[in-house]
Design a protein around this motif. Structure first.
Motif, short mmCIF file in Angstrom:
data_model
loop_
_atom_site.label_atom_id
_atom_site.label_comp_id
_atom_site.label_asym_id
_atom_site.label_seq_id
_atom_site.Cartn_x
_atom_site.Cartn_y
_atom_site.Cartn_z
N ARG A 107 -60.75 -9.42 -29.50
CA ARG A 107 -60.12 -9.99 -28.31
C ARG A 107 -59.23 -8.95 -27.65
NH1 ARG A 107 -56.54 -14.07 -30.59
NH2 ARG A 107 -55.86 -14.34 -28.43
N VAL A 108 -59.02 -9.12 -26.36
CA VAL A 108 -58.09 -8.27 -25.62
C VAL A 108 -56.71 -8.90 -25.70
CG1 VAL A 108 -57.49 -7.31 -23.37
CG2 VAL A 108 -59.90 -7.49 -24.05
N HIS A 109 -55.71 -8.12 -26.01
CA HIS A 109 -54.36 -8.64 -26.10
C HIS A 109 -53.88 -9.07 -24.71
CE1 HIS A 109 -50.05 -8.89 -26.93
NE2 HIS A 109 -50.35 -8.86 -28.21
N PRO A 110 -53.22 -10.24 -24.60
CA PRO A 110 -52.78 -10.72 -23.29
C PRO A 110 -51.87 -9.76 -22.54
CG PRO A 110 -52.60 -12.46 -24.92
CD PRO A 110 -52.93 -11.21 -25.66
N MET A 111 -51.18 -8.89 -23.26
CA MET A 111 -50.26 -7.95 -22.60
C MET A 111 -50.85 -6.55 -22.50
SD MET A 111 -46.47 -9.19 -23.76
CE MET A 111 -45.88 -8.71 -22.13
N ASP A 112 -52.15 -6.45 -22.69
CA ASP A 112 -52.81 -5.15 -22.61
C ASP A 112 -52.75 -4.59 -21.19
OD1 ASP A 112 -54.69 -3.04 -23.66
OD2 ASP A 112 -55.90 -3.87 -22.03
N SER A 113 -52.37 -3.33 -21.10
CA SER A 113 -52.32 -2.65 -19.79
C SER A 113 -53.01 -1.30 -19.86
CB SER A 113 -50.87 -2.48 -19.34
OG SER A 113 -50.13 -1.73 -20.29
N GLY A 114 -54.01 -1.22 -20.74
CA GLY A 114 -54.74 0.02 -20.88
C GLY A 114 -54.29 0.87 -22.04
N GLY A 115 -53.26 0.44 -22.76
CA GLY A 115 -52.77 1.18 -23.91
C GLY A 115 -53.38 0.68 -25.20
N SER A 116 -52.67 0.91 -26.31
CA SER A 116 -53.17 0.49 -27.61
C SER A 116 -52.81 -0.96 -27.89
CB SER A 116 -52.58 1.37 -28.71
OG SER A 116 -51.18 1.17 -28.80
N VAL A 117 -53.56 -1.58 -28.83
CA VAL A 117 -53.24 -2.94 -29.24
C VAL A 117 -51.85 -2.97 -29.87
CG1 VAL A 117 -53.84 -4.80 -30.84
CG2 VAL A 117 -55.64 -3.59 -29.59
N ARG A 118 -51.53 -1.97 -30.67
CA ARG A 118 -50.22 -1.94 -31.33
C ARG A 118 -49.10 -1.87 -30.29
NH1 ARG A 118 -48.67 -1.04 -36.51
NH2 ARG A 118 -50.82 -0.50 -37.06
N GLY A 119 -49.30 -1.10 -29.25
CA GLY A 119 -48.29 -1.01 -28.19
C GLY A 119 -48.08 -2.35 -27.51
N SER A 120 -49.16 -3.09 -27.28
CA SER A 120 -49.06 -4.41 -26.66
C SER A 120 -48.31 -5.38 -27.57
CB SER A 120 -50.46 -4.96 -26.36
OG SER A 120 -51.15 -4.13 -25.44
N ILE A 121 -48.56 -5.28 -28.87
CA ILE A 121 -47.88 -6.16 -29.84
C ILE A 121 -46.38 -5.88 -29.85
CG2 ILE A 121 -47.62 -6.64 -32.31
CD1 ILE A 121 -50.67 -6.14 -32.53
N VAL A 122 -46.02 -4.61 -29.86
CA VAL A 122 -44.60 -4.24 -29.86
C VAL A 122 -43.91 -4.74 -28.59
CG1 VAL A 122 -42.99 -2.29 -29.75
CG2 VAL A 122 -44.92 -2.22 -31.34
N LEU A 123 -44.56 -4.59 -27.45
CA LEU A 123 -44.00 -5.05 -26.19
C LEU A 123 -43.82 -6.57 -26.18
CD1 LEU A 123 -43.11 -4.56 -23.26
CD2 LEU A 123 -45.53 -4.69 -22.59
N GLU A 124 -44.84 -7.29 -26.66
CA GLU A 124 -44.74 -8.75 -26.69
C GLU A 124 -43.62 -9.19 -27.62
OE1 GLU A 124 -47.99 -12.28 -26.73
OE2 GLU A 124 -47.97 -11.03 -28.53
N ARG A 125 -43.48 -8.54 -28.76
CA ARG A 125 -42.43 -8.91 -29.70
C ARG A 125 -41.05 -8.74 -29.06
NH1 ARG A 125 -42.85 -9.45 -35.13
NH2 ARG A 125 -44.80 -8.25 -35.25
N GLN A 126 -40.89 -7.66 -28.30
CA GLN A 126 -39.62 -7.42 -27.63
C GLN A 126 -39.31 -8.50 -26.60
OE1 GLN A 126 -40.26 -3.50 -26.05
NE2 GLN A 126 -39.65 -2.45 -27.94
N LYS A 127 -40.32 -8.88 -25.84
CA LYS A 127 -40.12 -9.87 -24.77
C LYS A 127 -39.88 -11.27 -25.32
CE LYS A 127 -42.63 -7.53 -21.05
NZ LYS A 127 -41.44 -7.52 -20.15
N PHE A 128 -40.29 -11.51 -26.57
CA PHE A 128 -40.15 -12.83 -27.16
C PHE A 128 -38.84 -12.99 -27.95
CE2 PHE A 128 -44.74 -14.21 -26.88
CZ PHE A 128 -44.45 -15.45 -26.32
N GLN A 129 -37.99 -11.99 -27.94
CA GLN A 129 -36.79 -12.05 -28.79
C GLN A 129 -35.91 -13.25 -28.48
OE1 GLN A 129 -34.76 -8.28 -28.52
NE2 GLN A 129 -36.28 -7.20 -29.76
N GLU A 130 -35.72 -13.56 -27.19
CA GLU A 130 -34.82 -14.66 -26.82
C GLU A 130 -35.37 -16.01 -27.26
OE1 GLU A 130 -32.68 -16.74 -22.94
OE2 GLU A 130 -33.94 -14.95 -22.69
#
Length: 288
Positions: A107-130
């Motif tokens: 599957r394509v990660h919902p936050m994918d912007s052309g980078g790596s899957v791991r990068g998308s996961i890290v970004l999503e985790r940051q945005k979900f902190q609150e």
């Protein structure tokens, strides 16, 4: 406002939210996946207008909806001010686990912007902190199978299920492929007539009517089903009385393709008629 229980299922992509929704659906929740957050007030207004008491609703909301992270706080506050209490469940897993899950499903990660899957996961985790901080319950699913996750959810929320009924999971399997480790009760039905030895039925499965008739028309099968149903009717209320919310009953034949499939399907019908909440799974029916 009527008595509406609303669970918001959210968290990291790949953490098992769809599995959670299916488990809640099995115990009587009305579930909606990927609902845009700005539709939530109107949706609950419609649910409230229905002539039902004690409505149970579970909604999966996450970053597949682009406005979710920007709008959820405002919308959730609006809903709670209307008198509806939201229970927020947040699911997560370790980065390596999520990466492997995305590789497996492709599957394509919902936050994918052309980078790596791991990068998308890290970004999503940051945005979900609150929202993670404000969640009522946070669960790490890294070490859980789908079945284990379902079991946890059903045990936790069975008191909210319709009538508080116990969920009975009927499972067919083949002894050739090991006894299911999750089974609470196991019945060996290899003594029943075996369609495998009929050349016309060998390659068929217990899902086909002619195989079912071969097994069910036998007097031994009929007597067994009658006694098994009576036994289950006696036993299941005792388990429920002791607080057990989820019971796995496994029935096995040699290959898990013919007899066990037929008996599980027939037993499901018998138990449903008696008011039990039942679901079925045929683990080995498609194996060669």
């Amino acid at each position: 406002m009527k008595n509406i229980s609303v669970i918001i299922i959210t968290g990291l992509s790949g953490s098992g939210k769809s599995t959670v929704a299916k488990a809640l659906e099995d115990i009587g929740f009305f579930c909606v996946d990927n609902m845009p957050v700005d539709l939530l007030p109107k949706f609950l207004e419609i649910m409230n207008a229905q002539e039902r008491d004690n409505t149970k609703v579970a909604l999966v909301m996450d970053t597949r909806s682009r406005d979710f992270l920007d709008e959820y706080s405002r919308v959730f506050k609006q809903v709670e001010e209307s008198g509806i209490l939201l229970e927020i469940l947040f699911f997560e897993a370790h980065d390596d686990v999520l990466v492997n899950r995305f590789k497996t499903t492709r599957r394509v990660h919902p936050m994918d912007s052309g980078g790596s899957v791991r990068g998308s996961i890290v970004l999503e985790r940051q945005k979900f902190q609150e929202i993670r901080r404000n969640a009522d319950w946070v669960l790490d699913t890294s070490a859980l199978t789908d079945h284990q996750l379902k079991d946890i959810i059903i045990k936790r929320f069975s008191d909210l299920a319709e009538g508080g009924r116990m969920v009975i999971d009927l499972l067919s399997f083949g002894y050739r492929y090991q006894i299911p480790p999750e089974a609470d009760l196991v019945f060996d039905i290899r003594f029943l007539p075996n369609p495998f030895f009929d050349p016309e039925l060998k390659e068929c499965t217990g899902l086909e009517e002619r195989v079912a008739r071969y097994v069910l028309d036998n007097p031994v099968t009929q007597q067994f089903l009658e006694r098994l149903t009576e036994f289950m009717e006696f036993l299941l209320p005792l388990y429920q009385k002791e607080g057990k919310a989820y019971l796995t009953v496994a029935l096995g034949c040699t290959g898990g393709k013919h007899r066990s499939v037929v008996i599980v399907n027939r037993l499901e019908g018998e138990l449903r008629e008696k008011g039990f909440m039942v679901r079925t799974r045929h683990r080995d029916v498609d194996k060669v």
